[in-house]
Design a protein around this motif. Structure first.
Motif, PDB file in Angstrom:
ATOM      1  N   CYS A 165     -13.151  -5.894  -4.330  1.00 24.40           N
ATOM      2  CA  CYS A 165     -13.150  -4.642  -4.955  1.00 24.40           C
ATOM      3  C   CYS A 165     -11.722  -3.972  -4.498  1.00 24.40           C
ATOM      4  CB  CYS A 165     -14.435  -3.622  -4.311  1.00 24.40           C
ATOM      5  SG  CYS A 165     -15.987  -3.965  -4.784  1.00 24.40           S
ATOM      6  N   TYR A 166     -11.465  -4.111  -3.495  1.00 21.37           N
ATOM      7  CA  TYR A 166      -9.924  -3.645  -3.018  1.00 21.37           C
ATOM      8  C   TYR A 166      -8.825  -4.260  -3.850  1.00 21.37           C
ATOM      9  CZ  TYR A 166      -5.586  -3.227  -0.340  1.00 21.37           C
ATOM     10  OH  TYR A 166      -4.357  -2.894  -0.182  1.00 21.37           O
ATOM     11  N   LEU A 167      -8.837  -5.587  -3.947  1.00 18.58           N
ATOM     12  CA  LEU A 167      -7.875  -6.108  -4.935  1.00 18.58           C
ATOM     13  C   LEU A 167      -8.021  -5.603  -6.456  1.00 18.58           C
ATOM     14  CD1 LEU A 167      -7.873  -9.681  -3.192  1.00 18.58           C
ATOM     15  CD2 LEU A 167      -6.406  -8.083  -2.930  1.00 18.58           C
ATOM     16  N   PHE A 168      -9.026  -5.431  -6.757  1.00 15.82           N
ATOM     17  CA  PHE A 168      -9.174  -4.976  -8.290  1.00 15.82           C
ATOM     18  C   PHE A 168      -8.655  -3.551  -8.236  1.00 15.82           C
ATOM     19  CE2 PHE A 168     -11.708  -2.400 -11.271  1.00 15.82           C
ATOM     20  CZ  PHE A 168     -11.284  -2.536 -12.184  1.00 15.82           C
ATOM     21  N   LEU A 169      -9.001  -2.677  -7.353  1.00 14.92           N
ATOM     22  CA  LEU A 169      -8.691  -1.243  -7.529  1.00 14.92           C
ATOM     23  C   LEU A 169      -7.100  -1.129  -7.083  1.00 14.92           C
ATOM     24  CD1 LEU A 169     -11.784   0.505  -5.849  1.00 14.92           C
ATOM     25  CD2 LEU A 169     -11.203   0.578  -8.392  1.00 14.92           C
ATOM     26  N   LYS A 170      -6.774  -1.965  -6.180  1.00 11.23           N
ATOM     27  CA  LYS A 170      -5.205  -1.583  -5.905  1.00 11.23           C
ATOM     28  C   LYS A 170      -4.532  -2.205  -7.122  1.00 11.23           C
ATOM     29  CE  LYS A 170      -1.810  -3.900  -2.943  1.00 11.23           C
ATOM     30  NZ  LYS A 170      -1.492  -4.987  -2.198  1.00 11.23           N
ATOM     31  N   ASN A 171      -4.791  -3.168  -7.783  1.00  9.01           N
ATOM     32  CA  ASN A 171      -4.086  -3.461  -8.893  1.00  9.01           C
ATOM     33  C   ASN A 171      -4.323  -2.678 -10.175  1.00  9.01           C
ATOM     34  OD1 ASN A 171      -2.886  -5.920  -8.131  1.00  9.01           O
ATOM     35  ND2 ASN A 171      -4.443  -6.960  -8.394  1.00  9.01           N
ATOM     36  N   LYS A 172      -5.504  -2.126 -10.188  1.00  7.55           N
ATOM     37  CA  LYS A 172      -5.699  -1.208 -11.215  1.00  7.55           C
ATOM     38  C   LYS A 172      -5.024   0.120 -11.193  1.00  7.55           C
ATOM     39  CE  LYS A 172      -9.427   0.900 -13.992  1.00  7.55           C
ATOM     40  NZ  LYS A 172      -8.960   0.690 -15.170  1.00  7.55           N
ATOM     41  N   MET A 173      -4.934   0.796  -9.874  1.00  8.37           N
ATOM     42  CA  MET A 173      -4.490   2.139  -9.492  1.00  8.37           C
ATOM     43  C   MET A 173      -2.841   2.011  -9.521  1.00  8.37           C
ATOM     44  SD  MET A 173      -7.002   3.757  -6.972  1.00  8.37           S
ATOM     45  CE  MET A 173      -8.573   4.107  -7.170  1.00  8.37           C
ATOM     46  N   ASN A 174      -2.195   0.868  -9.331  1.00 11.07           N
ATOM     47  CA  ASN A 174      -0.969   0.681  -9.144  1.00 11.07           C
ATOM     48  C   ASN A 174      -0.144   1.957  -8.360  1.00 11.07           C
ATOM     49  OD1 ASN A 174      -0.596  -1.763 -10.576  1.00 11.07           O
ATOM     50  ND2 ASN A 174      -0.531  -0.515 -12.565  1.00 11.07           N
ATOM     51  N   SER A 175      -0.934   2.127  -7.224  1.00 10.47           N
ATOM     52  CA  SER A 175      -0.045   3.011  -6.456  1.00 10.47           C
ATOM     53  C   SER A 175       0.297   2.575  -5.070  1.00 10.47           C
ATOM     54  CB  SER A 175      -1.051   4.113  -5.985  1.00 10.47           C
ATOM     55  OG  SER A 175      -1.795   3.904  -5.155  1.00 10.47           O
ATOM     56  N   LEU A 176       1.326   3.110  -4.540  1.00  7.87           N
ATOM     57  CA  LEU A 176       2.046   2.553  -3.259  1.00  7.87           C
ATOM     58  C   LEU A 176       1.024   3.151  -2.190  1.00  7.87           C
ATOM     59  CD1 LEU A 176       5.634   3.575  -3.649  1.00  7.87           C
ATOM     60  CD2 LEU A 176       4.622   1.543  -3.875  1.00  7.87           C
ATOM     61  N   ASN A 177       0.010   4.230  -2.412  1.00  3.54           N
ATOM     62  CA  ASN A 177      -0.874   4.456  -1.378  1.00  3.54           C
ATOM     63  C   ASN A 177      -2.218   3.731  -1.600  1.00  3.54           C
ATOM     64  OD1 ASN A 177      -2.673   5.572   0.441  1.00  3.54           O
ATOM     65  ND2 ASN A 177      -2.635   7.643  -0.621  1.00  3.54           N
ATOM     66  N   ASN A 178      -2.505   2.794  -0.247  1.00  4.94           N
ATOM     67  CA  ASN A 178      -3.629   1.841  -0.549  1.00  4.94           C
ATOM     68  C   ASN A 178      -4.743   2.210   0.029  1.00  4.94           C
ATOM     69  OD1 ASN A 178      -1.927  -0.429  -1.667  1.00  4.94           O
ATOM     70  ND2 ASN A 178      -0.999  -0.695   0.263  1.00  4.94           N
ATOM     71  N   TYR A 179      -4.657   3.464   0.445  1.00  8.87           N
ATOM     72  CA  TYR A 179      -5.751   4.092   1.061  1.00  8.87           C
ATOM     73  C   TYR A 179      -7.052   4.394   0.315  1.00  8.87           C
ATOM     74  CZ  TYR A 179      -2.886   3.780   5.420  1.00  8.87           C
ATOM     75  OH  TYR A 179      -2.054   3.049   6.113  1.00  8.87           O
ATOM     76  N   LYS A 180      -6.796   4.894  -0.927  1.00  5.91           N
ATOM     77  CA  LYS A 180      -7.400   5.387  -1.780  1.00  5.91           C
ATOM     78  C   LYS A 180      -8.657   4.171  -2.170  1.00  5.91           C
ATOM     79  CE  LYS A 180      -6.941   8.799  -4.635  1.00  5.91           C
ATOM     80  NZ  LYS A 180      -6.582   9.698  -5.848  1.00  5.91           N
ATOM     81  N   PRO A 181      -7.739   2.982  -2.837  1.00 12.96           N
ATOM     82  CA  PRO A 181      -8.528   1.680  -3.183  1.00 12.96           C
ATOM     83  C   PRO A 181      -9.278   1.320  -2.013  1.00 12.96           C
ATOM     84  CG  PRO A 181      -6.258   1.636  -3.725  1.00 12.96           C
ATOM     85  CD  PRO A 181      -6.204   2.875  -2.910  1.00 12.96           C
ATOM     86  N   LEU A 182      -8.916   1.291  -0.637  1.00 14.05           N
ATOM     87  CA  LEU A 182      -9.600   1.046   0.463  1.00 14.05           C
ATOM     88  C   LEU A 182     -10.779   1.733   0.780  1.00 14.05           C
ATOM     89  CD1 LEU A 182      -6.906  -0.110   3.090  1.00 14.05           C
ATOM     90  CD2 LEU A 182      -8.690  -1.400   1.957  1.00 14.05           C
ATOM     91  N   ALA A 183     -10.703   3.016   0.504  1.00 12.79           N
ATOM     92  CA  ALA A 183     -11.916   3.778   0.776  1.00 12.79           C
ATOM     93  C   ALA A 183     -12.913   3.621  -0.154  1.00 12.79           C
ATOM     94  CB  ALA A 183     -11.459   5.346   0.762  1.00 12.79           C
ATOM     95  N   PHE A 184     -12.572   3.685  -1.523  1.00 13.62           N
ATOM     96  CA  PHE A 184     -13.528   3.261  -2.717  1.00 13.62           C
ATOM     97  C   PHE A 184     -14.192   2.151  -2.523  1.00 13.62           C
ATOM     98  CE2 PHE A 184     -11.013   6.373  -5.692  1.00 13.62           C
ATOM     99  CZ  PHE A 184     -11.859   7.258  -5.501  1.00 13.62           C
ATOM    100  N   SER A 185     -13.302   1.068  -1.975  1.00 11.14           N
ATOM    101  CA  SER A 185     -13.881  -0.291  -1.809  1.00 11.14           C
ATOM    102  C   SER A 185     -14.983  -0.358  -0.711  1.00 11.14           C
ATOM    103  CB  SER A 185     -12.830  -1.234  -1.675  1.00 11.14           C
ATOM    104  OG  SER A 185     -12.025  -1.309  -2.476  1.00 11.14           O
TER     105      SER A 185
ATOM    106  N   ASN B 228      -0.959  -4.958   4.959  1.00 13.37           N
ATOM    107  CA  ASN B 228      -0.066  -4.095   4.084  1.00 13.37           C
ATOM    108  C   ASN B 228       1.087  -3.566   4.910  1.00 13.37           C
ATOM    109  OD1 ASN B 228      -1.169  -4.177   1.438  1.00 13.37           O
ATOM    110  ND2 ASN B 228      -2.838  -2.733   2.027  1.00 13.37           N
ATOM    111  N   LYS B 229       0.688  -3.300   6.206  1.00 15.71           N
ATOM    112  CA  LYS B 229       1.770  -2.851   7.276  1.00 15.71           C
ATOM    113  C   LYS B 229       2.821  -3.906   7.360  1.00 15.71           C
ATOM    114  CE  LYS B 229      -0.584   0.651   9.802  1.00 15.71           C
ATOM    115  NZ  LYS B 229      -1.258   1.083  10.985  1.00 15.71           N
ATOM    116  N   LYS B 230       2.334  -5.282   7.559  1.00 17.84           N
ATOM    117  CA  LYS B 230       3.393  -6.199   7.682  1.00 17.84           C
ATOM    118  C   LYS B 230       4.437  -6.376   6.300  1.00 17.84           C
ATOM    119  CE  LYS B 230       1.064  -8.609  11.442  1.00 17.84           C
ATOM    120  NZ  LYS B 230       0.881 -10.148  12.028  1.00 17.84           N
ATOM    121  N   ARG B 231       3.680  -6.205   5.209  1.00 21.75           N
ATOM    122  CA  ARG B 231       4.565  -6.309   3.855  1.00 21.75           C
ATOM    123  C   ARG B 231       5.622  -5.210   3.874  1.00 21.75           C
ATOM    124  NH1 ARG B 231       0.677  -7.146  -1.163  1.00 21.75           N
ATOM    125  NH2 ARG B 231       2.715  -6.824  -1.855  1.00 21.75           N
ATOM    126  N   VAL B 232       5.377  -4.023   4.277  1.00 22.96           N
ATOM    127  CA  VAL B 232       6.050  -2.973   4.256  1.00 22.96           C
ATOM    128  C   VAL B 232       7.288  -2.922   5.139  1.00 22.96           C
ATOM    129  CG1 VAL B 232       6.437  -0.406   4.299  1.00 22.96           C
ATOM    130  CG2 VAL B 232       4.253  -1.600   3.389  1.00 22.96           C
TER     131      VAL B 232
END
Length: 140
Positions: A69-89, A136-140
């Motif tokens: 769910c997170y991978l789908f929402l992260k790609n769908k939202m295309n945002s730099l903020n990953n917390y919204k897709p994480l929370a929804f997932s 995500n913290k290690k990638r930034v």
């Protein structure tokens, strides 16, 4: 030249759409697998000698569901903020697990709702969220 650029842009967009849909379909299929195994009578399945192995299975199921769910929402939202897709997932996985437990109690004769299953589901979802945050913290 402009037509060639448009052609490659269309190809790139189609590949991205297929990639996004792949995670969506993986999440849907995985949710179906969870529902099947949690609502079907499984008395004849050997579970081995590990105590409370079903709790580990619940945690694994929801770890994978939350991840898809997170991978789908992260790609769908295309945002730099990953917390919204994480929370929804996390919320989807958590409430899906509660729905499965309620369904076990209401619609099956051999399965019963268990608060510990809900906590195992939440544990798997929390682990998926924690790993995504660390990654995500290690990638930034």
């Amino acid at each position: 030249m402009l037509n060639l650029i448009r052609f490659f842009q269309v190809i790139r967009i189609k590949k991205l759409l297929v990639h996004k849909q792949l995670f969506l379909w993986a999440a849907i299929v995985w949710a179906g697998i969870i529902a099947f195994f949690c609502l079907v009578q499984l008395n004849s399945v050997p579970l081995g000698s590990v105590s409370n192995i079903d709790k580990y299975v619940h945690a694994f199921f929801h770890f994978v569901l939350t991840s898809f769910c997170y991978l789908f929402l992260k790609n769908k939202m295309n945002s730099l903020n990953n917390y919204k897709p994480l929370a929804f997932s996390f919320l989807f996985s958590f409430f899906f697990g509660i729905g499965i437990e309620i369904s076990q109690e209401l619609f099956t004769a051999t399965r019963h709702a268990d608060v510990y299953d809900v906590s195992a589901n939440a544990s798997g979802a929390v682990l998926a969220v924690a790993i995504a945050v660390l990654f995500n913290k290690k990638r930034v």
